[in-house]
Design a protein around this motif. Structure first.
Motif, PDB file in Angstrom:
ATOM      1  N   ASP A 110      48.832   8.508  11.616  1.00  0.00           N
ATOM      2  CA  ASP A 110      49.770   7.833  10.583  1.00  0.00           C
ATOM      3  C   ASP A 110      51.194   7.982  10.749  1.00  0.00           C
ATOM      4  OD1 ASP A 110      50.654   6.133   8.642  1.00  0.00           O
ATOM      5  OD2 ASP A 110      49.887   7.316   6.911  1.00  0.00           O
ATOM      6  N   TRP A 111      51.886   6.958  11.346  1.00  0.00           N
ATOM      7  CA  TRP A 111      53.306   7.191  11.818  1.00  0.00           C
ATOM      8  C   TRP A 111      54.044   6.691  10.663  1.00  0.00           C
ATOM      9  CZ3 TRP A 111      54.998   9.480  16.205  1.00  0.00           C
ATOM     10  CH2 TRP A 111      54.035   9.595  17.233  1.00  0.00           C
ATOM     11  N   ARG A 112      55.223   7.645   9.989  1.00  0.00           N
ATOM     12  CA  ARG A 112      56.079   7.218   8.965  1.00  0.00           C
ATOM     13  C   ARG A 112      57.350   7.606   9.436  1.00  0.00           C
ATOM     14  NH1 ARG A 112      52.415   9.305   3.883  1.00  0.00           N
ATOM     15  NH2 ARG A 112      50.459   8.274   4.598  1.00  0.00           N
ATOM     16  N   LEU A 113      57.781   6.900  10.375  1.00  0.00           N
ATOM     17  CA  LEU A 113      59.292   7.047  10.869  1.00  0.00           C
ATOM     18  C   LEU A 113      60.507   6.365  10.208  1.00  0.00           C
ATOM     19  CD1 LEU A 113      58.182   6.975  14.694  1.00  0.00           C
ATOM     20  CD2 LEU A 113      58.039   8.853  13.175  1.00  0.00           C
ATOM     21  N   ASP A 114      61.120   6.951   9.696  1.00  0.00           N
ATOM     22  CA  ASP A 114      62.329   6.536   8.881  1.00  0.00           C
ATOM     23  C   ASP A 114      63.738   6.687   9.751  1.00  0.00           C
ATOM     24  OD1 ASP A 114      60.786   5.965   6.728  1.00  0.00           O
ATOM     25  OD2 ASP A 114      61.078   7.781   5.572  1.00  0.00           O
ATOM     26  N   VAL A 115      63.394   6.509  11.049  1.00  0.00           N
ATOM     27  CA  VAL A 115      64.645   6.773  11.897  1.00  0.00           C
ATOM     28  C   VAL A 115      64.431   5.775  13.128  1.00  0.00           C
ATOM     29  CG1 VAL A 115      65.757   8.261  13.701  1.00  0.00           C
ATOM     30  CG2 VAL A 115      64.360   9.338  11.729  1.00  0.00           C
ATOM     31  N   ALA A 116      65.615   4.963  13.242  1.00  0.00           N
ATOM     32  CA  ALA A 116      65.561   3.854  14.069  1.00  0.00           C
ATOM     33  C   ALA A 116      65.424   4.342  15.757  1.00  0.00           C
ATOM     34  CB  ALA A 116      66.976   3.078  13.908  1.00  0.00           C
ATOM     35  N   ASP A 117      66.047   5.167  16.029  1.00  0.00           N
ATOM     36  CA  ASP A 117      65.897   5.691  17.342  1.00  0.00           C
ATOM     37  C   ASP A 117      66.185   6.998  17.574  1.00  0.00           C
ATOM     38  OD1 ASP A 117      68.771   5.853  17.336  1.00  0.00           O
ATOM     39  OD2 ASP A 117      69.376   4.231  18.584  1.00  0.00           O
ATOM     40  N   PHE A 118      65.892   7.690  18.564  1.00  0.00           N
ATOM     41  CA  PHE A 118      65.946   8.862  18.960  1.00  0.00           C
ATOM     42  C   PHE A 118      66.840   9.252  20.336  1.00  0.00           C
ATOM     43  CE2 PHE A 118      62.362   7.967  16.363  1.00  0.00           C
ATOM     44  CZ  PHE A 118      62.177   8.765  15.635  1.00  0.00           C
ATOM     45  N   GLY A 119      67.462  10.298  20.289  1.00  0.00           N
ATOM     46  CA  GLY A 119      67.878  10.926  21.582  1.00  0.00           C
ATOM     47  C   GLY A 119      66.713  11.611  22.296  1.00  0.00           C
ATOM     48  N   LYS A 120      67.296  11.967  23.597  1.00  0.00           N
ATOM     49  CA  LYS A 120      66.059  12.719  24.494  1.00  0.00           C
ATOM     50  C   LYS A 120      65.486  13.877  23.919  1.00  0.00           C
ATOM     51  CE  LYS A 120      67.309  10.757  28.985  1.00  0.00           C
ATOM     52  NZ  LYS A 120      67.773  11.089  30.387  1.00  0.00           N
ATOM     53  N   PRO A 121      66.404  14.774  23.249  1.00  0.00           N
ATOM     54  CA  PRO A 121      65.797  16.017  22.954  1.00  0.00           C
ATOM     55  C   PRO A 121      64.831  15.644  21.814  1.00  0.00           C
ATOM     56  CG  PRO A 121      68.336  16.689  23.126  1.00  0.00           C
ATOM     57  CD  PRO A 121      67.644  14.948  23.386  1.00  0.00           C
ATOM     58  N   GLN A 122      65.412  14.989  20.619  1.00  0.00           N
ATOM     59  CA  GLN A 122      64.481  14.686  19.625  1.00  0.00           C
ATOM     60  C   GLN A 122      63.272  13.569  20.041  1.00  0.00           C
ATOM     61  OE1 GLN A 122      67.802  13.839  19.840  1.00  0.00           O
ATOM     62  NE2 GLN A 122      68.806  15.302  18.528  1.00  0.00           N
ATOM     63  N   ALA A 123      63.518  13.029  20.950  1.00  0.00           N
ATOM     64  CA  ALA A 123      62.126  12.235  21.367  1.00  0.00           C
ATOM     65  C   ALA A 123      61.305  13.136  22.044  1.00  0.00           C
ATOM     66  CB  ALA A 123      62.797  11.187  22.621  1.00  0.00           C
ATOM     67  N   ARG A 124      61.849  14.174  22.736  1.00  0.00           N
ATOM     68  CA  ARG A 124      60.903  15.079  23.429  1.00  0.00           C
ATOM     69  C   ARG A 124      59.928  15.943  22.419  1.00  0.00           C
ATOM     70  NH1 ARG A 124      64.154  18.165  27.466  1.00  0.00           N
ATOM     71  NH2 ARG A 124      63.826  15.932  28.542  1.00  0.00           N
ATOM     72  N   ALA A 125      60.951  16.274  21.489  1.00  0.00           N
ATOM     73  CA  ALA A 125      60.389  17.052  20.387  1.00  0.00           C
ATOM     74  C   ALA A 125      59.211  16.553  19.717  1.00  0.00           C
ATOM     75  CB  ALA A 125      61.406  17.608  19.475  1.00  0.00           C
ATOM     76  N   LEU A 126      59.458  15.045  19.344  1.00  0.00           N
ATOM     77  CA  LEU A 126      58.527  14.442  18.341  1.00  0.00           C
ATOM     78  C   LEU A 126      57.363  13.999  19.301  1.00  0.00           C
ATOM     79  CD1 LEU A 126      58.098  12.589  15.934  1.00  0.00           C
ATOM     80  CD2 LEU A 126      58.931  10.580  17.229  1.00  0.00           C
ATOM     81  N   VAL A 127      57.402  13.659  20.444  1.00  0.00           N
ATOM     82  CA  VAL A 127      56.020  13.233  21.082  1.00  0.00           C
ATOM     83  C   VAL A 127      55.137  14.392  21.385  1.00  0.00           C
ATOM     84  CG1 VAL A 127      56.826  11.260  22.332  1.00  0.00           C
ATOM     85  CG2 VAL A 127      57.006  13.496  23.390  1.00  0.00           C
ATOM     86  N   ASN A 128      55.672  15.652  21.440  1.00  0.00           N
ATOM     87  CA  ASN A 128      54.944  16.769  21.819  1.00  0.00           C
ATOM     88  C   ASN A 128      54.497  17.521  20.369  1.00  0.00           C
ATOM     89  OD1 ASN A 128      54.982  18.247  24.448  1.00  0.00           O
ATOM     90  ND2 ASN A 128      57.079  17.588  24.210  1.00  0.00           N
ATOM     91  N   LEU A 129      55.302  17.282  19.266  1.00  0.00           N
ATOM     92  CA  LEU A 129      54.842  17.751  18.053  1.00  0.00           C
ATOM     93  C   LEU A 129      53.868  16.736  17.315  1.00  0.00           C
ATOM     94  CD1 LEU A 129      57.128  18.680  14.983  1.00  0.00           C
ATOM     95  CD2 LEU A 129      55.374  16.740  14.636  1.00  0.00           C
ATOM     96  N   GLU A 142      42.625  12.098  10.102  1.00  0.00           N
ATOM     97  CA  GLU A 142      44.091  11.467  10.178  1.00  0.00           C
ATOM     98  C   GLU A 142      45.049  12.165   9.682  1.00  0.00           C
ATOM     99  OE1 GLU A 142      45.357   6.856   9.281  1.00  0.00           O
ATOM    100  OE2 GLU A 142      45.498   8.243   7.512  1.00  0.00           O
ATOM    101  N   ALA A 143      46.032  12.228  10.770  1.00  0.00           N
ATOM    102  CA  ALA A 143      47.145  13.304  10.560  1.00  0.00           C
ATOM    103  C   ALA A 143      48.406  12.197  10.384  1.00  0.00           C
ATOM    104  CB  ALA A 143      47.332  14.151  11.933  1.00  0.00           C
ATOM    105  N   VAL A 144      49.486  12.768   9.639  1.00  0.00           N
ATOM    106  CA  VAL A 144      50.570  11.978   9.277  1.00  0.00           C
ATOM    107  C   VAL A 144      51.800  12.845  10.152  1.00  0.00           C
ATOM    108  CG1 VAL A 144      52.198  11.354   7.581  1.00  0.00           C
ATOM    109  CG2 VAL A 144      49.912  11.554   6.997  1.00  0.00           C
ATOM    110  N   VAL A 145      52.370  11.917  10.814  1.00  0.00           N
ATOM    111  CA  VAL A 145      53.772  12.365  11.628  1.00  0.00           C
ATOM    112  C   VAL A 145      54.882  11.332  10.771  1.00  0.00           C
ATOM    113  CG1 VAL A 145      54.872  12.202  13.793  1.00  0.00           C
ATOM    114  CG2 VAL A 145      52.409  12.607  13.648  1.00  0.00           C
ATOM    115  N   SER A 146      56.180  12.250  10.440  1.00  0.00           N
ATOM    116  CA  SER A 146      57.113  11.534   9.948  1.00  0.00           C
ATOM    117  C   SER A 146      58.447  11.907  10.564  1.00  0.00           C
ATOM    118  CB  SER A 146      57.081  11.771   8.578  1.00  0.00           C
ATOM    119  OG  SER A 146      57.195  13.076   8.197  1.00  0.00           O
ATOM    120  N   GLU A 157      58.096  15.989  11.149  1.00  0.00           N
ATOM    121  CA  GLU A 157      57.011  16.706  10.662  1.00  0.00           C
ATOM    122  C   GLU A 157      55.768  16.188  11.022  1.00  0.00           C
ATOM    123  OE1 GLU A 157      56.677  18.211   6.346  1.00  0.00           O
ATOM    124  OE2 GLU A 157      55.544  16.504   6.346  1.00  0.00           O
ATOM    125  N   GLY A 158      54.564  17.165  11.568  1.00  0.00           N
ATOM    126  CA  GLY A 158      53.224  16.688  11.706  1.00  0.00           C
ATOM    127  C   GLY A 158      52.433  17.278  10.806  1.00  0.00           C
TER     128      GLY A 158
END
Length: 222
Positions: A110-129, A142-146, A157-158
């Protein structure tokens, strides 16, 4: 190839770039072998004159496995590589990458993203997390990713909760930024890569793993 094929103890190895790269490459080979092998099995069925009654099954196998392979490649380009020339990624793009590789598994996100876009380091961290959060539910759920911004920090957070939510010991070791002394390197390297990605930005990765609950929280410069 199995995890045992690259399960050498790492306690005596300096974790420099080439050695870390070799472990990541081994993990990618391990992940890619299943869909690529299934594609070959489907092609063998199509080429077998005695198995023409299984033609539709073979085509289905090839199609599903090719989609899985493409999803894995697209995910890994962001999760482990330099990705594309894009410097920033939308939340929908990153959600699609993770959903593509966990599709068909027991866990959902369950995705709860309150961020419009992500730089490369943040994007890499988010997909791995997010991937590791789903992996913490081996029996499903069901897990929650925010993602949210707090001041000059981005907090990812995952949260996985369920009767069988857990982290393997190798994953716990990697998420703590420690080198592996025993166990399977294939289960260790992605968690360690997440820790390294966060650490190199000056961020912090916190892990809570208790019975029935796993929470991964990364705080990084936004």
């Amino acid at each position: 190839m199995t995890d045992a094929a690259f399960a050498a103890p790492l306690d005596t190895l300096a974790m420099d770039g080439p050695e870390l790269a070799s472990l990541i490459a081994a993990k990618l080979c391990h992940d890619f072998i299943s869909p690529s092998g299934a594609i070959m099995s489907g092609l063998d069925l199509l080429a077998d004159p005695t198995a023409q009654d299984m033609r539709e099954d073979a085509i289905g196998l090839i199609t599903d496995s090719a989609r899985k392979m493409v999803a894995l490649v697209q995910f890994c380009r962001v999760a482990f590589g330099a990705a594309t020339t894009a410097e920033r990624f939308t939340g929908d793009e990153l959600k699609g990458l993770v959903d593509g590789v966990i599709a068909g598994g027991r866990a959902t996100l369950d995705w709860r993203l309150d961020v419009a876009d992500f730089g490369k380091p943040q994007a890499r961290a988010l997909v791995n997390l997010a991937y590791l959060t789903a992996a913490a539910l081996p029996m499903g759920g069901e897990a929650v990713v925010s993602a949210r911004v707090q001041g000059d920090r981005m907090v990812l957070e995952g949260r996985a909760e369920g009767a069988r939510a857990r982290l393997k010991q190798e994953a716990s070791t990697g998420l703590a930024g420690r080198r592996l002394t025993e166990g399977l390197a294939g289960q260790w390297v992605q968690p360690y890569w997440l820790w390294l990605t966060v650490d190199q930005t000056g961020g912090r990765l916190d892990v809570e793993a208790v019975e029935g609950r796993v929470v991964l929280t990364a705080s990084m410069p936004s």
